[in-house]
Design an enzyme around this catalytic site. Structure first.
Site, PDB file in Angstrom:
ATOM      1  N   ASP A  91      47.410  33.356  26.158  1.00 28.06           N
ATOM      2  CA  ASP A  91      47.664  34.490  27.051  1.00 28.06           C
ATOM      3  C   ASP A  91      47.246  35.810  26.402  1.00 28.06           C
ATOM      4  O   ASP A  91      47.111  35.906  25.184  1.00 28.06           O
ATOM      5  CB  ASP A  91      49.159  34.519  27.416  1.00 28.06           C
ATOM      6  CG  ASP A  91      49.423  35.362  28.651  1.00 28.06           C
ATOM      7  OD1 ASP A  91      48.495  35.560  29.449  1.00 28.06           O
ATOM      8  OD2 ASP A  91      50.559  35.837  28.804  1.00 28.06           O
ATOM      9  N   ASN A 120      46.327  30.322  38.672  1.00 31.36           N
ATOM     10  CA  ASN A 120      45.206  31.234  38.392  1.00 31.36           C
ATOM     11  C   ASN A 120      44.271  31.424  39.595  1.00 31.36           C
ATOM     12  O   ASN A 120      43.478  32.357  39.620  1.00 31.36           O
ATOM     13  CB  ASN A 120      44.393  30.765  37.168  1.00 31.36           C
ATOM     14  CG  ASN A 120      45.097  30.985  35.850  1.00 31.36           C
ATOM     15  OD1 ASN A 120      44.878  30.274  34.884  1.00 31.36           O
ATOM     16  ND2 ASN A 120      45.963  31.996  35.788  1.00 31.36           N
TER      17      ASN A 120
END
Ligand code: FPP
Length: 237
Positions: free
Chosen positions: A16, A64
């Site tokens: 991340d 996503n």
């Protein structure tokens, strides 16, 4: 085993902070993903060198798809380029590439490259590099439940046979050892729908370092921390 040499069998990583890193540098978010590929390359090489059995990278989650089309397209392009350009490196390091997730939901060209990389590295005996793509932890559990229900309906299995061990065999990757260590970069304290079943007893290690800057030195710190942990699995140690 010497405590100093003790490494996790399976490391899972939530990569991340790509977007944040890029914005901090004054770049567009996608620049962070591009730089993130360098981290993928370095960490994969390092884990293979350290005889880690499996490295699982959260490369694209089901969630996503909510991102802007442009970013999704760029991520798919990066992934395709990575699969093609790293085949030599995968071969040289005796790595076996695998993928988990609803792979059938990815664009056809990506599916083709994944299948080819899996096939070409099938006989390699070193570290498994597992890419989590179009992956969701809850979806994995739902998919397993559906497959079990089908087998029960077809008479291949009795309801009484469903236990934790058999359930595990219906998950995306049969015989995958549970992750011992879950690394998250970018500082957020969340598991973000990653390997929900498998991380039950994983040691969590979160660093504020964003993925594009995560290098082997940071991995070393995580591994040193892991070595100091006492894993009791609910017992008394
Ligand atoms: C999270 O950062 C990262 C991703 C959604 C994608 C990760 C992809 C790569 C590192 C490159 C491609 C992968 C491979 C295996 C070649 P974020 O954008 O959510 O960061 P933010 O929290 O700062 O917005």
């Amino acid at each position: 085993m010497n405590k100093k040499e003790h490494v996790p069998a399976h490391i899972a990583v939530i990569m991340d902070g790509n977007g944040r890193w890029a914005r901090q540098q004054g770049f567009a978010r996608i620049r962070g993903h591009k730089q993130g590929v360098d981290s993928v390359r370095e960490i994969t090489r390092e884990c293979a060198k350290k005889n880690i059995q499996q490295l699982t990278l959260y490369a694209f989650s089901q969630e996503n798809w909510k991102r802007p089309q442009r970013e999704i397209k760029f991520l798919m392009k990066l992934l395709k380029e990575f699969l093609i350009s790293e085949r030599k490196e995968v071969e040289e390091n005796n790595i076996r590439l695998t993928a988990i997730g609803r792979i059938q939901g990815l664009p056809d060209d990506i599916q083709k490259e994944i299948a080819l990389s899996i096939e070409k590295s099938r006989k390699n005996t070193g570290m498994i590099l597992c890419l989590a793509l179009n992956y969701g932890g809850r979806a994995e559990i739902v998919d397993a439940a559906q497959a079990i229900a089908r087998d029960v309906k077809n008479g291949k299995m009795n309801i009484g046979e469903i236990d934790e061990e058999t359930f595990k065999h219906y998950l995306y990757m049969k015989n995958m050892p549970d992750p011992d260590l879950l690394i998250r970069t970018g500082g957020d304290m969340r598991v973000s729908n990653f390997l929900l079943w498998e991380i039950s007893y994983a040691e969590l290690w979160v660093t504020p370092v964003c993925w594009p800057e995560f290098r082997k030195e940071h991995l070393e710190i995580a591994l040193n921390d892991y070595r100091r942990r006492e894993r009791r699995f609910g017992g008394l140690g």
